[in-house]
Design an enzyme around this catalytic site. Structure first.
Site, PDB file in Angstrom:
ATOM      1  N   GLN A   1       6.313  -8.265   2.782  1.00  0.00           N
ATOM      2  CA  GLN A   1       5.112  -7.721   2.167  1.00  0.00           C
ATOM      3  C   GLN A   1       5.452  -6.817   0.985  1.00  0.00           C
ATOM      4  O   GLN A   1       4.749  -6.796  -0.024  1.00  0.00           O
ATOM      5  CB  GLN A   1       4.291  -6.943   3.209  1.00  0.00           C
ATOM      6  CG  GLN A   1       2.922  -6.496   2.734  1.00  0.00           C
ATOM      7  CD  GLN A   1       1.989  -7.665   2.435  1.00  0.00           C
ATOM      8  OE1 GLN A   1       2.143  -8.749   2.978  1.00  0.00           O
ATOM      9  NE2 GLN A   1       1.012  -7.424   1.570  1.00  0.00           N
TER      10      GLN A   1
ATOM     11  N   SER B   1      -0.991  -4.593   5.751  1.00  0.00           N
ATOM     12  CA  SER B   1      -1.379  -5.992   5.576  1.00  0.00           C
ATOM     13  C   SER B   1      -1.616  -6.680   6.916  1.00  0.00           C
ATOM     14  O   SER B   1      -0.815  -6.552   7.853  1.00  0.00           O
ATOM     15  CB  SER B   1      -0.289  -6.749   4.807  1.00  0.00           C
ATOM     16  OG  SER B   1      -0.574  -8.135   4.800  1.00  0.00           O
TER      17      SER B   1
ATOM     18  N   HIS C   1      -1.212  -9.702   7.386  1.00  0.00           N
ATOM     19  CA  HIS C   1      -0.159 -10.700   7.561  1.00  0.00           C
ATOM     20  C   HIS C   1       0.960 -10.180   8.468  1.00  0.00           C
ATOM     21  O   HIS C   1       1.703 -10.982   9.045  1.00  0.00           O
ATOM     22  CB  HIS C   1       0.416 -11.109   6.203  1.00  0.00           C
ATOM     23  CG  HIS C   1      -0.450 -12.073   5.463  1.00  0.00           C
ATOM     24  ND1 HIS C   1      -0.572 -13.396   5.814  1.00  0.00           N
ATOM     25  CD2 HIS C   1      -1.246 -11.906   4.375  1.00  0.00           C
ATOM     26  CE1 HIS C   1      -1.391 -14.008   4.983  1.00  0.00           C
ATOM     27  NE2 HIS C   1      -1.832 -13.120   4.096  1.00  0.00           N
TER      28      HIS C   1
ATOM     29  N   ASP D   1      -3.043 -17.801   5.240  1.00  0.00           N
ATOM     30  CA  ASP D   1      -3.569 -18.251   3.949  1.00  0.00           C
ATOM     31  C   ASP D   1      -3.593 -19.769   3.976  1.00  0.00           C
ATOM     32  O   ASP D   1      -2.558 -20.415   4.223  1.00  0.00           O
ATOM     33  CB  ASP D   1      -2.680 -17.760   2.799  1.00  0.00           C
ATOM     34  CG  ASP D   1      -2.796 -16.256   2.577  1.00  0.00           C
ATOM     35  OD1 ASP D   1      -3.712 -15.638   3.168  1.00  0.00           O
ATOM     36  OD2 ASP D   1      -1.975 -15.708   1.818  1.00  0.00           O
TER      37      ASP D   1
ATOM     38  N   GLU E   1     -10.838 -13.659  -1.742  1.00  0.00           N
ATOM     39  CA  GLU E   1      -9.733 -14.570  -1.463  1.00  0.00           C
ATOM     40  C   GLU E   1     -10.266 -15.690  -0.573  1.00  0.00           C
ATOM     41  O   GLU E   1     -10.406 -15.502   0.645  1.00  0.00           O
ATOM     42  CB  GLU E   1      -8.574 -13.848  -0.774  1.00  0.00           C
ATOM     43  CG  GLU E   1      -7.896 -12.785  -1.635  1.00  0.00           C
ATOM     44  CD  GLU E   1      -6.676 -12.167  -0.954  1.00  0.00           C
ATOM     45  OE1 GLU E   1      -6.426 -12.492   0.235  1.00  0.00           O
ATOM     46  OE2 GLU E   1      -5.983 -11.375  -1.607  1.00  0.00           O
TER      47      GLU E   1
ATOM     48  N   TRP F   1      -8.862 -18.124   0.490  1.00  0.00           N
ATOM     49  CA  TRP F   1      -7.791 -18.709   1.297  1.00  0.00           C
ATOM     50  C   TRP F   1      -7.381 -17.850   2.498  1.00  0.00           C
ATOM     51  O   TRP F   1      -6.686 -18.337   3.381  1.00  0.00           O
ATOM     52  CB  TRP F   1      -6.556 -18.916   0.424  1.00  0.00           C
ATOM     53  CG  TRP F   1      -6.082 -17.637  -0.256  1.00  0.00           C
ATOM     54  CD1 TRP F   1      -5.258 -16.678   0.275  1.00  0.00           C
ATOM     55  CD2 TRP F   1      -6.420 -17.191  -1.569  1.00  0.00           C
ATOM     56  NE1 TRP F   1      -5.051 -15.660  -0.631  1.00  0.00           N
ATOM     57  CE2 TRP F   1      -5.759 -15.946  -1.781  1.00  0.00           C
ATOM     58  CE3 TRP F   1      -7.207 -17.721  -2.607  1.00  0.00           C
ATOM     59  CZ2 TRP F   1      -5.871 -15.219  -2.965  1.00  0.00           C
ATOM     60  CZ3 TRP F   1      -7.317 -16.996  -3.783  1.00  0.00           C
ATOM     61  CH2 TRP F   1      -6.660 -15.763  -3.966  1.00  0.00           C
ATOM     62  N   HIS F   2      -7.812 -16.591   2.553  1.00  0.00           N
ATOM     63  CA  HIS F   2      -7.308 -15.659   3.577  1.00  0.00           C
ATOM     64  C   HIS F   2      -8.244 -15.633   4.785  1.00  0.00           C
ATOM     65  O   HIS F   2      -9.379 -15.172   4.706  1.00  0.00           O
ATOM     66  CB  HIS F   2      -7.171 -14.261   2.982  1.00  0.00           C
ATOM     67  CG  HIS F   2      -6.571 -13.265   3.943  1.00  0.00           C
ATOM     68  ND1 HIS F   2      -5.291 -12.777   3.794  1.00  0.00           N
ATOM     69  CD2 HIS F   2      -7.067 -12.675   5.047  1.00  0.00           C
ATOM     70  CE1 HIS F   2      -5.037 -11.912   4.769  1.00  0.00           C
ATOM     71  NE2 HIS F   2      -6.108 -11.832   5.546  1.00  0.00           N
TER      72      HIS F   2
END
Length: 297
Positions: free
Chosen positions: A140, A159, A161, A168, A216, A218-219
């Site tokens: 990250q 994050s 993630h 994503d 976003e 895609w997230h």
């Protein structure tokens, strides 16, 4: 004089007998109440040993209450708020597994739902692929340094993630050089159907002022059902869902023919209480409270 003495003794006797009758009556009522409560109460020692919690049924209302210490909670962590103000802390709360189509990893307990989402995309839009999933803090940090637009990336330690709950996703069509408006159908499918598999579009275009991150498409973040359905139907970001639950205290949700009650609970002296049901899932919020999802009969 003797007549008055006899009258006094008679009255005294009547009062004593009446007192004994009243006392006996209350004693019988107490014994019946104790017996009824014992009939409905789950043995505490046995329950505590099995689950770290106790369960007590109110003999009058029939409502059972679960009491559990926060140190003994099985915390799924799927509803934890991670953003610029709330760190990941102990990020991964479940074993990681390899995700399909590459070297990416996600939490093992969400892999089935991700695969179902990908399979549906194969049928509807020609497929999706992962462009990112779990990241270490070092990963990250590198991405944060390389990304010019900081409104598209969180600082390391902040994050989603880093939790293994975020992915994503990109339409396979993007690999063929399509982008922007060319992917309108694919993006619409992703946003409209992710909830069916427990995922939410984490950074919608109309929530930038709430999430602090630019749109976003895609997230996607896994929160599970019935939460993903409720957030989708009511157009809520995760931050807003938390605020609504905190304000209302509980929500009644029906999903897939199943009734749920979702509770917001603050810990008191290291203990949380909530009504019982068929089964319950607990997730910390990362704000000091807990969200309990109770499946009803």
């Amino acid at each position: 004089m003797k007549f008055l003495q006899r009258m006094f003794l008679a009255v005294l006797t009547i009062l004593l007998v009446s007192s004994l009758l009243v006392a006996t009556t209350f004693l019988l009522i107490d014994q019946k109440a104790d017996a009824k409560e014992k009939k409905y109460q789950v043995p505490q020692a046995q329950t505590a040993k099995a689950t770290g919690s106790t369960r007590r049924v109110n003999p009058v209302t029939g409502v059972d209450t679960i009491t559990v210490r926060t140190s003994q909670v099985t915390d799924l962590g799927t509803l934890r708020l991670i953003n610029s103000e709330h760190q990941t802390k102990s990020a991964v709360m479940s074993q990681l597994s390899k995700a399909p189509g590459g070297s990416f990893q996600v939490r093992k307990d969400i892999l089935k739902h991700l695969n179902q989402f990908l399979a549906e995309a194969d049928k509807q839009i020609g497929g999706m692929y992962l462009s990112s999933a779990f990241r270490t803090e070092r990963d990250q940090q590198k991405i944060y340094q390389e990304t010019a637009n900081k409104k598209l990336v969180q600082k390391p330690g902040y994050s989603e993630h880093q939790t293994g709950l975020a992915v994503d996703l990109q339409p396979v069509k993007a690999l063929k050089g399509f982008y922007g408006e060319d992917l309108r159908k694919e993006k619409a499918f992703m946003a409209a159907n992710s909830w069916r598999f427990g995922f939410i579009l984490r950074y919608p275009e109309n929530k930038v002022n709430i999430t602090g991150i630019d749109h976003e498409y895609w997230h996607f973040r896994y929160v599970g059902l019935p939460h993903a359905q409720y957030m989708h139907e009511h157009d809520l970001a995760l931050e807003e869902y938390h605020e609504l639950l905190k304000y209302k205290g509980q929500l009644e949700i029906r999903e897939g023919g199943q009734d749920y009650t979702v509770y917001w609970r603050e810990a008191r002296d290291g203990v949380i209480h909530y009504p019982g049901g068929v089964e319950a899932e607990v997730s910390s919020t990362n704000t000091g409270a807990y969200i309990i999802t109770v499946k009803r009969k």
